[in-house]
Design a protein around this motif. Sequence first.
Motif, short mmCIF file in Angstrom:
data_model
loop_
_atom_site.label_atom_id
_atom_site.label_comp_id
_atom_site.label_asym_id
_atom_site.label_seq_id
_atom_site.Cartn_x
_atom_site.Cartn_y
_atom_site.Cartn_z
N HIS A 85 -0.26 -8.64 4.91
CA HIS A 85 0.95 -8.01 5.45
C HIS A 85 1.97 -7.83 4.33
N TRP A 106 9.92 -0.36 9.73
CA TRP A 106 8.78 -1.22 9.40
C TRP A 106 9.03 -2.01 8.12
N SER A 111 9.74 -5.63 8.43
CA SER A 111 8.74 -6.51 9.04
C SER A 111 8.48 -7.77 8.21
N GLU A 145 8.03 -9.76 15.44
CA GLU A 145 6.75 -9.14 15.05
C GLU A 145 6.51 -7.88 15.87
N GLY A 189 7.41 -4.66 13.78
CA GLY A 189 6.04 -4.49 13.30
C GLY A 189 5.24 -3.52 14.15
N HIS A 222 -0.56 -7.27 12.72
CA HIS A 222 0.52 -7.66 13.63
C HIS A 222 -0.03 -8.24 14.93
#
Length: 189
Positions: A43, A85, A88, A114, A118, A169
């Motif tokens: 991530h 995003w 995130s 999240e 996300g 995610h």
Amino acid sequence: MSSRGVRAAGTDGTDFQNRQRVAQHYQESAQYKSILKWFFVPHFLILVFMWLKVGSELLRTNFGWKNAFFDRLDMPSAYPWEYVWCFSFIPIVLAIYSFQRNKLKILHYAYYAEFVVGIFPCMIGLGGQLPELMEYAQDMEGSNTPTFKGIFPMVIIWYIFFAVALQIHGFSMYFMHHLAAAWAPVKRD
């Protein structure tokens, strides 16, 4: 009994196993923390690339910054969901902060963050890019789809990103849920 002394009467020394166990919720907690940390690595790597893309655009448009490398990439401008995003990293920070003392409330914040920064932006991007994907699929040669370096269509890159990001995610939320269940106090009737 003493380890040097005489063994207690009525035992052969193998009855220690019932006293030497770690409770199941502690094992689950350690396991889910480890798994989540491994999900945070890809991530974060994807996040770095997104920060470079969006950050370079912000520097070019707002501050007149020029860089030959980013000019050669010929990247299209960022979509609004990309900006969201980029935040995130917040669930990662919250989750890691909650790990040290098993702070359940902060883990819940990470769980919902999240989704908000996300999954939700990815779903908006997925829906927003769908007409572009359909246009490209119908007419690959005559399509006005933005390209990466003038060759590869960005819509394909975005759908690869969506596939990877949504899995990261989704699994992170799944393991956060189970970690929260391991940390939750046991309800007694």
